[in-house]
Design an enzyme around this catalytic site. Sequence first.
Site, PDB file in Angstrom:
ATOM      1  N   LYS A 141     -34.261  -1.542  34.882  1.00 47.83           N
ATOM      2  CA  LYS A 141     -35.187  -0.647  34.197  1.00 47.83           C
ATOM      3  C   LYS A 141     -36.001  -1.408  33.141  1.00 47.83           C
ATOM      4  O   LYS A 141     -37.230  -1.277  33.076  1.00 47.83           O
ATOM      5  CB  LYS A 141     -34.433   0.509  33.532  1.00 47.83           C
ATOM      6  CG  LYS A 141     -35.352   1.558  32.913  1.00 47.83           C
ATOM      7  CD  LYS A 141     -34.572   2.616  32.157  1.00 47.83           C
ATOM      8  CE  LYS A 141     -34.180   2.107  30.782  1.00 47.83           C
ATOM      9  NZ  LYS A 141     -33.596   3.136  29.918  1.00 47.83           N
ATOM     10  N   ASP A 179     -36.088   6.143  33.884  1.00 45.33           N
ATOM     11  CA  ASP A 179     -35.121   6.465  32.841  1.00 45.33           C
ATOM     12  C   ASP A 179     -34.672   7.906  33.034  1.00 45.33           C
ATOM     13  O   ASP A 179     -34.973   8.529  34.048  1.00 45.33           O
ATOM     14  CB  ASP A 179     -35.727   6.231  31.452  1.00 45.33           C
ATOM     15  CG  ASP A 179     -36.812   7.259  31.124  1.00 45.33           C
ATOM     16  OD1 ASP A 179     -37.242   8.010  32.038  1.00 45.33           O
ATOM     17  OD2 ASP A 179     -37.224   7.323  29.951  1.00 45.33           O
TER      18      ASP A 179
END
Length: 213
Positions: free
Chosen positions: A120, A138
């Site tokens: 991420k 997220d």
Amino acid sequence: MNKEKRRQILERLRTNNPHPETELEFSSPYELLVAVALSAQATDVSVNKATRKLFPIANTPEAMLNLGVEGVKAHIKTIGLYNTKAENVIKAARILVEQHNGEVPQDRAALEKLPGVGRKTANVVLNTAFGWPTIAVDTHIFRVSNRTKFAVGKNVDEVEQKLLKVVPAEFKVDVHHWLILHGRYTCLARKPRCGSCLIEDLCEFKEKVYPEE
């Protein structure tokens, strides 16, 4: 959700916010890398508050190494998991100095080898610092993608792959920011603000929430 409805959603988000930006404050790829790593399980507001004092002192890997673990801790102790994060920041700085001439690499594999940097974070850096069409997923993006039925997946990896597949190329660079901001301010976790949502009529969430009249 069909292709045409997805396009309409993306066009509305683009019209509403043509040039979306991260709410993390940074002025270089390295500052962004540190800020994103610090933001895990913390708010952007809390990270910005800390980095406003940290970055004027140390905003390069070399300067961060000179500051040391204890020095970093002193600046980020208001952020959750600050002990581990400080150690990772220093370890990552050392790798950047020793292996990348103090520069943040534009390479996913190299980024993911840095302590405290996962897929991420690498996606955010590649997208926001270098303009790559990556999509970091997220909790906000995961929720919005599943709730609206825009890109359904059981985990963040599935949602990321689905988004990469269904989002047209012209929207890929910005969709990460649009979905995060939508999840942060409109499509809230506990009580989505469906009454003030600009894509409410396109969203396929069946349990929409409206304020009492």
